[in-house]
Write a protein that holds these residues in place. Structure first.
Motif, short mmCIF file in Angstrom:
data_model
loop_
_atom_site.label_atom_id
_atom_site.label_comp_id
_atom_site.label_asym_id
_atom_site.label_seq_id
_atom_site.Cartn_x
_atom_site.Cartn_y
_atom_site.Cartn_z
N VAL A 75 59.60 -44.30 32.35
CA VAL A 75 61.08 -43.59 32.88
C VAL A 75 61.20 -43.94 34.36
O VAL A 75 62.24 -44.19 34.78
CB VAL A 75 61.41 -42.24 32.48
CG1 VAL A 75 62.43 -41.42 33.04
CG2 VAL A 75 61.38 -42.06 30.97
N GLU A 76 59.98 -43.61 34.95
CA GLU A 76 60.00 -43.73 36.57
C GLU A 76 60.32 -45.05 36.99
O GLU A 76 60.92 -45.16 38.23
CB GLU A 76 58.73 -43.56 37.30
CG GLU A 76 58.43 -41.91 37.03
CD GLU A 76 57.10 -41.58 37.83
OE1 GLU A 76 56.76 -40.60 38.39
OE2 GLU A 76 56.20 -42.33 37.84
N GLN A 77 60.08 -46.12 36.23
CA GLN A 77 60.43 -47.41 36.74
C GLN A 77 61.91 -47.63 36.99
O GLN A 77 62.31 -48.31 37.83
CB GLN A 77 60.10 -48.56 35.65
CG GLN A 77 58.60 -48.49 35.31
CD GLN A 77 57.57 -48.60 36.16
OE1 GLN A 77 57.72 -49.38 37.20
NE2 GLN A 77 56.68 -47.60 36.45
N VAL A 78 62.74 -46.88 36.32
CA VAL A 78 64.28 -46.70 36.69
C VAL A 78 64.56 -45.69 37.59
O VAL A 78 65.28 -46.12 38.49
CB VAL A 78 64.90 -46.50 35.07
CG1 VAL A 78 66.49 -46.33 35.51
CG2 VAL A 78 64.73 -47.71 34.17
N THR A 79 64.25 -44.39 37.49
CA THR A 79 64.55 -43.38 38.13
C THR A 79 64.21 -43.41 39.63
O THR A 79 65.05 -42.84 40.50
CB THR A 79 64.10 -41.88 37.66
OG1 THR A 79 62.66 -41.88 37.35
CG2 THR A 79 64.71 -41.79 36.10
N ARG A 114 64.03 -46.15 41.33
CA ARG A 114 64.65 -47.10 42.00
C ARG A 114 66.26 -46.60 42.07
O ARG A 114 67.00 -46.78 43.13
CB ARG A 114 64.51 -48.37 41.30
CG ARG A 114 63.30 -49.01 41.33
CD ARG A 114 63.49 -50.66 41.09
NE ARG A 114 64.25 -50.85 39.77
CZ ARG A 114 63.66 -51.01 38.52
NH1 ARG A 114 62.44 -50.73 38.52
NH2 ARG A 114 64.23 -51.01 37.58
N THR A 115 66.68 -45.95 41.38
CA THR A 115 68.00 -45.56 41.35
C THR A 115 68.37 -44.14 41.88
O THR A 115 69.32 -44.12 42.66
CB THR A 115 68.64 -45.44 39.68
OG1 THR A 115 67.87 -44.63 38.90
CG2 THR A 115 68.36 -46.78 39.02
N ALA A 116 67.34 -43.26 41.84
CA ALA A 116 67.55 -42.05 42.26
C ALA A 116 66.40 -41.36 43.01
O ALA A 116 66.60 -40.14 43.30
CB ALA A 116 67.69 -41.01 40.98
N GLY A 117 65.17 -42.16 43.18
CA GLY A 117 64.29 -41.55 43.95
C GLY A 117 63.57 -40.29 43.24
O GLY A 117 62.93 -39.50 43.84
N GLU A 118 63.82 -40.43 42.11
CA GLU A 118 63.24 -39.16 41.22
C GLU A 118 61.99 -39.75 40.48
O GLU A 118 61.69 -40.60 39.58
CB GLU A 118 64.26 -39.14 39.96
CG GLU A 118 63.77 -38.03 38.97
CD GLU A 118 64.23 -36.40 39.68
OE1 GLU A 118 64.03 -35.44 38.87
OE2 GLU A 118 64.71 -36.32 40.56
N HIS A 119 60.86 -38.85 40.90
CA HIS A 119 59.38 -39.14 40.12
C HIS A 119 59.42 -38.11 39.07
O HIS A 119 59.52 -37.02 39.10
CB HIS A 119 58.46 -38.82 41.36
CG HIS A 119 58.55 -39.76 42.47
ND1 HIS A 119 58.05 -41.15 42.50
CD2 HIS A 119 59.34 -40.21 43.37
CE1 HIS A 119 58.03 -41.91 43.69
NE2 HIS A 119 59.27 -41.31 44.13
N PHE A 120 58.64 -38.70 38.05
CA PHE A 120 58.24 -37.71 36.90
C PHE A 120 56.82 -37.44 36.93
O PHE A 120 56.27 -36.61 36.23
CB PHE A 120 58.83 -38.23 35.71
CG PHE A 120 60.33 -37.91 35.32
CD1 PHE A 120 60.62 -36.95 34.75
CD2 PHE A 120 61.05 -38.82 36.06
CE1 PHE A 120 62.04 -36.66 34.80
CE2 PHE A 120 62.61 -38.91 35.83
CZ PHE A 120 63.06 -37.59 35.23
N THR A 121 55.72 -38.24 37.49
CA THR A 121 54.56 -38.07 37.51
C THR A 121 53.67 -37.42 38.69
O THR A 121 52.57 -37.35 38.63
CB THR A 121 53.67 -39.54 37.06
OG1 THR A 121 54.11 -40.48 37.99
CG2 THR A 121 54.37 -40.00 35.77
#
Length: 209
Positions: free
Chosen positions: A162-166, A168-175
Motif C-alpha cells: 500500500v505504501e508504494q502508492v500512498t 508517493r501520492t500523500a506522503g503517508e507511511h504505514f510501516t
C-alpha cells in the motif's frame, strides 16, 4: 534542504485540500481502527499541553478541563476547522500555524506534548520528535497515537505494498514506527501498547529531568 522543503510544502497543500472533509473521511477509521485512542491521550495529558499537528482538533473534547491547550498545525485550513470545533464545545485553545519539525516555541515550554495520527506523514519524524523533546520541560510527558507496521508479517507485507502508492501520492507511511525514534531522542518509554494486529500504537514517554 530544498527537497525536504518541497515535501513539507506538498504536505501543506494536501492537508489544505483535505481539511473540509477530513473528519467525514476518517469517521469509520476513528471508530473501528483507532477507537478509544483519543480518550487515552486526553486522560494522560496535563498542565500546559502542546498538540503537534492538531489537525481538525479531534482531540479537543477529550482533554481535561484544567489543561491549557496549544495546537500547532501546518495547514491553515485544518486550524480553521479546529477553531470552529473549539468554539462549538466551549474549549479555550491557542492555535498556531507552524511546522512540526521547526516548532515555533521556546525550549521547556510545555508539560505534555501530544501527537495523534501525524508522524506517519511528517517528512522527517525523527526531527519532529527531537523538537517535541526540546519544547518539553524536564520530566515532561510525550503522548503518541499512530498507525505502525503490523506485528503480523502477512499484514505488514500488505502495508508495504500500500505504501508504494500512498507515500508517493500523500506522503503517508504505514510501516513507520515511532518508538525507536522516541528512544533515540532521549525519552524513557513508560507505557506502550499495540492494538489491531499491532497496526496501532499508543505510547507514553517521559523526558528525563
Amino acid at each position: 534542504m530544498r527537497d525536504h522543503d518541497d515535501l513539507t510544502a506538498r504536505q501543506r497543500r494536501l492537508w489544505e485540500r483535505a481539511a473540509p472533509h477530513y473528519d467525514r473521511s476518517m469517521a469509520l477509521a476513528e471508530r473501528l481502527w483507532f477507537g478509544g485512542g483519543r480518550e487515552w491521550l486526553g486522560a494522560r495529558a496535563h498542565g500546559r499541553v502542546l498538540e503537534v499537528a492538531i489537525g481538525t482538533g479531534a482531540d479537543l473534547p477529550h482533554y481535561r478541563a484544567d489543561a491549557v491547550v496549544t495546537g500547532v498545525d501546518l495547514s491553515p485550513g485544518m486550524l480553521a476547522v479546529a477553531r470552529a470545533r473549539a468554539a462549538e464545545i466551549g474549549r479555550e485553545v491557542e492555535l498556531v500555524e507552524g511546522d512540526a519539525e521547526r516548532l515555533p516555541f521556546p525550549g521547556a515550554s510545555f508539560d505534555t506534548v501530544v501527537c495523534a495520527l501525524a508522524l506517519c506523514s511528517i517528512p522527517d519524524p525523527a526531527r519532529a520528535i527531537g523538537e517535541m523533546h526540546r519544547v518539553l520541560v524536564p520530566g515532561g510527558r510525550l503522548l503518541l497515537l499512530d498507525h505502525v507496521g503490523s506485528t503480523w508479517l502477512p499484514l505488514r507485507w500488505t502495508q508495504r505494498l500500500v505504501e508504494q502508492v500512498t507515500v508517493r501520492t500523500a506522503g503517508e507511511h504505514f510501516t513507520r514506527r515511532s518508538r525507536p525514534l522516541v528512544e533515540c531522542s532521549g525519552f524513557a518509554v513508560e507505557e506502550a501498547e499495540r492494538l489491531q494486529a499491532g497496526t496501532v500504537e499508543r505510547l507514553r514517554a517521559r523526558k528525563p529531568g
